[in-house]
Design an enzyme around this catalytic site. Sequence first.
Site, PDB file in Angstrom:
ATOM      1  N   LYS A  81       0.838  -1.205   0.000  1.00 55.12           N
ATOM      2  CA  LYS A  81       0.000   0.000   0.000  1.00 55.12           C
ATOM      3  C   LYS A  81       0.869   1.251   0.000  1.00 55.12           C
ATOM      4  O   LYS A  81       0.647   2.177  -0.763  1.00 55.12           O
ATOM      5  CB  LYS A  81      -0.919   0.019   1.243  1.00 55.12           C
ATOM      6  CG  LYS A  81      -1.947  -1.067   1.300  1.00 55.12           C
ATOM      7  CD  LYS A  81      -2.896  -0.874   2.474  1.00 55.12           C
ATOM      8  CE  LYS A  81      -2.304  -1.424   3.724  1.00 55.12           C
ATOM      9  NZ  LYS A  81      -2.944  -2.578   4.314  1.00 55.12           N
ATOM     10  N   ASP A 140       3.325  -7.349   9.799  1.00 58.45           N
ATOM     11  CA  ASP A 140       3.244  -6.062   9.112  1.00 58.45           C
ATOM     12  C   ASP A 140       4.583  -5.733   8.451  1.00 58.45           C
ATOM     13  O   ASP A 140       5.645  -5.933   9.046  1.00 58.45           O
ATOM     14  CB  ASP A 140       2.886  -4.974  10.135  1.00 58.45           C
ATOM     15  CG  ASP A 140       2.207  -3.778   9.492  1.00 58.45           C
ATOM     16  OD1 ASP A 140       2.499  -3.493   8.316  1.00 58.45           O
ATOM     17  OD2 ASP A 140       1.396  -3.128  10.179  1.00 58.45           O
ATOM     18  N   ILE A 141       4.537  -5.252   7.235  1.00 62.54           N
ATOM     19  CA  ILE A 141       5.740  -4.868   6.487  1.00 62.54           C
ATOM     20  C   ILE A 141       5.772  -3.358   6.263  1.00 62.54           C
ATOM     21  O   ILE A 141       6.707  -2.656   6.657  1.00 62.54           O
ATOM     22  CB  ILE A 141       5.818  -5.604   5.135  1.00 62.54           C
ATOM     23  CG1 ILE A 141       5.793  -7.120   5.340  1.00 62.54           C
ATOM     24  CG2 ILE A 141       7.077  -5.176   4.377  1.00 62.54           C
ATOM     25  CD1 ILE A 141       6.928  -7.659   6.197  1.00 62.54           C
ATOM     26  N   LYS A 152      13.449   7.910  12.169  1.00 58.86           N
ATOM     27  CA  LYS A 152      14.784   8.352  11.762  1.00 58.86           C
ATOM     28  C   LYS A 152      14.779   9.848  11.439  1.00 58.86           C
ATOM     29  O   LYS A 152      15.731  10.570  11.761  1.00 58.86           O
ATOM     30  CB  LYS A 152      15.247   7.557  10.548  1.00 58.86           C
ATOM     31  CG  LYS A 152      16.577   8.051   9.981  1.00 58.86           C
ATOM     32  CD  LYS A 152      17.077   7.196   8.826  1.00 58.86           C
ATOM     33  CE  LYS A 152      18.395   7.735   8.282  1.00 58.86           C
ATOM     34  NZ  LYS A 152      18.989   6.877   7.240  1.00 58.86           N
ATOM     35  N   ARG A 231       8.533   3.437  43.583  1.00 59.42           N
ATOM     36  CA  ARG A 231       9.107   4.405  44.533  1.00 59.42           C
ATOM     37  C   ARG A 231      10.601   4.170  44.693  1.00 59.42           C
ATOM     38  O   ARG A 231      11.387   5.112  44.737  1.00 59.42           O
ATOM     39  CB  ARG A 231       8.428   4.296  45.888  1.00 59.42           C
ATOM     40  CG  ARG A 231       7.007   4.850  45.927  1.00 59.42           C
ATOM     41  CD  ARG A 231       6.416   4.720  47.301  1.00 59.42           C
ATOM     42  NE  ARG A 231       7.184   5.464  48.293  1.00 59.42           N
ATOM     43  CZ  ARG A 231       7.111   5.241  49.607  1.00 59.42           C
ATOM     44  NH1 ARG A 231       6.338   4.275  50.073  1.00 59.42           N
ATOM     45  NH2 ARG A 231       7.812   5.974  50.442  1.00 59.42           N
ATOM     46  N   TYR A 232      11.005   2.909  44.793  1.00 60.44           N
ATOM     47  CA  TYR A 232      12.419   2.536  44.860  1.00 60.44           C
ATOM     48  C   TYR A 232      12.512   1.027  44.671  1.00 60.44           C
ATOM     49  O   TYR A 232      11.498   0.343  44.498  1.00 60.44           O
ATOM     50  CB  TYR A 232      13.061   2.962  46.189  1.00 60.44           C
ATOM     51  CG  TYR A 232      12.294   2.574  47.441  1.00 60.44           C
ATOM     52  CD1 TYR A 232      12.378   1.292  47.967  1.00 60.44           C
ATOM     53  CD2 TYR A 232      11.514   3.517  48.106  1.00 60.44           C
ATOM     54  CE1 TYR A 232      11.687   0.947  49.107  1.00 60.44           C
ATOM     55  CE2 TYR A 232      10.815   3.179  49.258  1.00 60.44           C
ATOM     56  CZ  TYR A 232      10.908   1.885  49.752  1.00 60.44           C
ATOM     57  OH  TYR A 232      10.221   1.528  50.881  1.00 60.44           O
ATOM     58  N   HIS A 290       9.729 -12.112  52.050  1.00 58.67           N
ATOM     59  CA  HIS A 290      11.092 -12.130  51.514  1.00 58.67           C
ATOM     60  C   HIS A 290      11.329 -13.359  50.633  1.00 58.67           C
ATOM     61  O   HIS A 290      12.351 -14.020  50.720  1.00 58.67           O
ATOM     62  CB  HIS A 290      12.112 -12.062  52.647  1.00 58.67           C
ATOM     63  CG  HIS A 290      11.925 -10.869  53.536  1.00 58.67           C
ATOM     64  ND1 HIS A 290      12.063  -9.568  53.085  1.00 58.67           N
ATOM     65  CD2 HIS A 290      11.573 -10.780  54.840  1.00 58.67           C
ATOM     66  CE1 HIS A 290      11.817  -8.732  54.077  1.00 58.67           C
ATOM     67  NE2 HIS A 290      11.506  -9.430  55.149  1.00 58.67           N
ATOM     68  N   GLU A 347       0.303  -7.075  53.376  1.00 59.05           N
ATOM     69  CA  GLU A 347       0.747  -6.109  52.367  1.00 59.05           C
ATOM     70  C   GLU A 347      -0.015  -6.250  51.052  1.00 59.05           C
ATOM     71  O   GLU A 347      -0.467  -5.260  50.468  1.00 59.05           O
ATOM     72  CB  GLU A 347       2.252  -6.303  52.101  1.00 59.05           C
ATOM     73  CG  GLU A 347       3.164  -5.899  53.247  1.00 59.05           C
ATOM     74  CD  GLU A 347       3.515  -4.419  53.205  1.00 59.05           C
ATOM     75  OE1 GLU A 347       2.999  -3.711  52.338  1.00 59.05           O
ATOM     76  OE2 GLU A 347       4.311  -3.998  54.044  1.00 59.05           O
ATOM     77  N   ARG A 459      22.198 -28.334  55.090  1.00 56.18           N
ATOM     78  CA  ARG A 459      20.865 -28.927  55.189  1.00 56.18           C
ATOM     79  C   ARG A 459      20.492 -29.289  56.624  1.00 56.18           C
ATOM     80  O   ARG A 459      19.317 -29.241  56.995  1.00 56.18           O
ATOM     81  CB  ARG A 459      20.792 -30.166  54.275  1.00 56.18           C
ATOM     82  CG  ARG A 459      19.372 -30.574  53.911  1.00 56.18           C
ATOM     83  CD  ARG A 459      19.373 -31.388  52.638  1.00 56.18           C
ATOM     84  NE  ARG A 459      19.766 -30.562  51.506  1.00 56.18           N
ATOM     85  CZ  ARG A 459      18.947 -29.789  50.820  1.00 56.18           C
ATOM     86  NH1 ARG A 459      17.681 -29.733  51.135  1.00 56.18           N
ATOM     87  NH2 ARG A 459      19.379 -29.072  49.814  1.00 56.18           N
ATOM     88  N   PHE A 484      19.064 -33.994  48.006  1.00 58.63           N
ATOM     89  CA  PHE A 484      19.435 -35.134  48.844  1.00 58.63           C
ATOM     90  C   PHE A 484      20.152 -34.692  50.118  1.00 58.63           C
ATOM     91  O   PHE A 484      20.666 -33.575  50.214  1.00 58.63           O
ATOM     92  CB  PHE A 484      20.263 -36.150  48.063  1.00 58.63           C
ATOM     93  CG  PHE A 484      21.634 -35.678  47.619  1.00 58.63           C
ATOM     94  CD1 PHE A 484      22.642 -35.356  48.534  1.00 58.63           C
ATOM     95  CD2 PHE A 484      21.950 -35.587  46.265  1.00 58.63           C
ATOM     96  CE1 PHE A 484      23.900 -34.949  48.125  1.00 58.63           C
ATOM     97  CE2 PHE A 484      23.205 -35.177  45.842  1.00 58.63           C
ATOM     98  CZ  PHE A 484      24.183 -34.863  46.774  1.00 58.63           C
TER      99      PHE A 484
END
Length: 535
Positions: A81, A140-141, A152, A231-232, A290, A347, A459, A484
């Site tokens: 097109k 799409d091309i 660009k 926030r962090y 955690h 939480e 362990r 194990f």
Amino acid sequence: MAGPSNDPSLYRHRDVVPIKRALVSVSDKTDLLPLAAALAGAGVEIISTGSTAAKIRSAGHDVTDVAEVTGVPEMLDGRVKTLHPNVHGALLGDLRLEHHESQLNDLGIEPFQLVVVNLYPFVETVQSGAEGEGVVDQIDIGGPAMVRASAKNYANVAIVVDPSSYTSIIDAVKKGGTSLQERKELAARAFAHTASYDTAVAQWFAEETMEGETVLPDHLTVQAEKIEDLRYGENAHQRAAIYTRVGGYGIAQAEQLQGKPMSFNNYTDADAALRAAYDMVLPAVAIMKHANPCGIAIADPKALDSIASAHLRAHECDPLSAFGGVIAANRPVTLKMAENLRDIFTEVIVAPDFEPDALEMFRSKKNLRLLKLPSNWQQERMDIRLVSGGLLLQDADLFPDDDFESVAKNWELVAGEEPDMPLADLVFAWKSSRAVKSNAIVLAKNMATVGIGMGQVNRVDSCRLAVERAGDRVAGTIAASDAFFPFSDGPEVLMDAGVKVIIQPGGSVRDEETIELAKSRGVSMYFTGERHFFH
């Protein structure tokens, strides 16, 4: 080859560029008409294609078909097109350069100052279950070619790939044009858009060509888009943001129904909790702190309120640690479960859904974050982790079958008699060990954890920690170890405390010592033949 346009002295300054001519061709037509109305109202010439042109025209706005610009009708079922010099010259001509402007004038090509393009719904088509040519047709091309050309040439052209940017373009039309900074930011989004699109296409082809093979891809591209800044990070001095991966369907796509903004740690704990809860087939709840479980439990689906029951039983494992925890449920949260949580500081709760009465009850807990999973949520099939200078890729550690018998089909009873307890209890303990950071020891009874030893560097310490946390509930429990036992000292700690069944992968050079100890103590021991390290 270097050309004359590489000489900086030839460029003329351009900041604000008035919008006189726009190329609009979109697959996603969200908010298209308000944009078209603003452009038409400002006297902008609109060039468009196919269904986009039809929609704009049906709203009463003048629009020129792209075929009038190219002199060639759309062809090959719409595959061609806009791939024409009259389009791409108008996109790529740099009007800061006199010789570019002169060439365009000589060729009768009028430049575009605005391009609004989004691409065929390739990802959505794949997610719908389409295959073969049905997917290929959505590659799409012309769209990516226009997007990249315009991006660009951001010095002269504003490229818009997302309806969320339409408002700023409408404002720019009103104020006389787009600024250089605005066009540069739009270009950055445009290149990210095409990169994401190409990644999805490449990934689909890789999966198609590797179908039935076990090798991992030679090339891996991970593309994600930022949802929001957090926030962090893990700590207050670390920057953080959350991104959504192309084609993703996990915690990043969950809908937040209420509560404070999610934190970095909230997301990691919620994801870990989901992993634990969704390992279970029956109604299950996992409580995390955690990235380690404070408790996991499943309940009889025939119970009056199975998910509420599962939550109470998970909470009983370690109520102290559950304070400020993150909860995941693999069934909708009921009013009864919400009532259970009335006086428990939590939480985050993440679940596939929430009953309306439960949501109403939670409204009084303003800081509680509620996350509703996307309807297509499922466990990830691959696991990607960053390391310095690269990344690691592996198959996700998933249990391959849903029923208890299939999970345990390759287990070997190496000591003692078959225990007088349901297979479901044994499988629950084994599955729960996968959710615990290694070295992992889980003590379970009646499909609920009663003591968890996690993350120790040996362990035997994990065994001691699990026993200590279980307290007087340890007698008659099942112990599951994610790997194990290198020595018999760990099992001895468990047996001394009253454990009656031990499930472990086996494979130690000292397995016989551990087996003989179990036999002498009347303890049943299973070898599963596979481990579940979780680092």
